[in-house]
Design a protein around this motif. Structure first.
Motif, PDB file in Angstrom:
ATOM      1  N   ILE A   1       7.023  -5.084   8.921  1.00 49.78           N
ATOM      2  CA  ILE A   1       5.590  -4.799   8.913  1.00 49.78           C
ATOM      3  C   ILE A   1       5.422  -3.286   8.749  1.00 49.78           C
ATOM      4  O   ILE A   1       5.983  -2.510   9.528  1.00 49.78           O
TER       5      ILE A   1
ATOM      6  N   GLU B   1      -0.759  -8.650   2.756  1.00 52.20           N
ATOM      7  CA  GLU B   1      -1.598  -7.842   3.637  1.00 52.20           C
ATOM      8  C   GLU B   1      -1.971  -8.732   4.819  1.00 52.20           C
ATOM      9  O   GLU B   1      -2.604  -9.773   4.648  1.00 52.20           O
TER      10      GLU B   1
ATOM     11  N   GLU C   1      -4.865  -2.478   6.395  1.00 51.24           N
ATOM     12  CA  GLU C   1      -3.868  -1.405   6.268  1.00 51.24           C
ATOM     13  C   GLU C   1      -2.482  -1.765   6.805  1.00 51.24           C
ATOM     14  O   GLU C   1      -1.651  -0.897   6.997  1.00 51.24           O
ATOM     15  N   GLU C   2      -2.196  -3.030   7.073  1.00 50.38           N
ATOM     16  CA  GLU C   2      -0.861  -3.460   7.483  1.00 50.38           C
ATOM     17  C   GLU C   2      -0.329  -4.448   6.465  1.00 50.38           C
ATOM     18  O   GLU C   2      -1.023  -5.366   6.048  1.00 50.38           O
TER      19      GLU C   2
ATOM     20  N   HIS D   1      -3.243  -7.444   8.021  1.00 51.04           N
ATOM     21  CA  HIS D   1      -4.400  -6.857   8.690  1.00 51.04           C
ATOM     22  C   HIS D   1      -4.843  -5.691   7.825  1.00 51.04           C
ATOM     23  O   HIS D   1      -4.136  -5.282   6.904  1.00 51.04           O
TER      24      HIS D   1
ATOM     25  N   GLU E   1       2.907  -0.127   8.735  1.00 50.05           N
ATOM     26  CA  GLU E   1       1.619   0.330   9.243  1.00 50.05           C
ATOM     27  C   GLU E   1       1.368   1.757   8.760  1.00 50.05           C
ATOM     28  O   GLU E   1       2.323   2.481   8.483  1.00 50.05           O
TER      29      GLU E   1
END
Length: 109
Positions: free
Chosen positions: A66, A95, A99-100, A97, A68
């Motif tokens: 992941i 994607e 911006e994650e 979330h 971030e």
């Protein structure tokens, strides 16, 4: 919901665990214990040394990372320095979330 079989891999054979946890000293033995319970897949959630030990023994089929939007100048490695090489190929980018991003890689055998 199915019961989760919890295994701790540690070189400390005297490690005291909470009830419901099982101790082993080998990544390979941990997976054997899981197979005996009828488990077909497992999540390795540990530090760099544990991650490296599973990779070094060829026991990892996929790696999920992941990403971030945070940069840390100094932190803990996800894989401890060791003498092995693992080749991967990208399976997917998702994607999850704002911006994650979840990157999934297949470990080449």
């Amino acid at each position: 919901m199915a019961e989760i079989y919890k295994i701790v891999v540690s070189s400390d054979t005297n490690l005291q665990l909470e009830e419901g946890y099982n101790l082993t000293t080998s990544p390979r033995h941990a997976l054997e214990l899981l197979r005996e319970q009828g488990t077909e897949s497992a999540l390795v959630d540990g530090g760099g040394k544990l991650n490296a030990s599973f990779l070094r023994e060829g026991l990892v089929h996929e790696i999920h990372l992941i990403i971030e939007p945070v940069m840390i100048g100094k932190g803990l490695p996800i894989i401890a320095p060791d003498a092995f090489e693992v080749r991967t190929s990208l399976i997917s980018v998702e994607e999850i979330h704002k911006e994650e991003v979840l990157l999934k890689y297949k470990v080449e055998k």
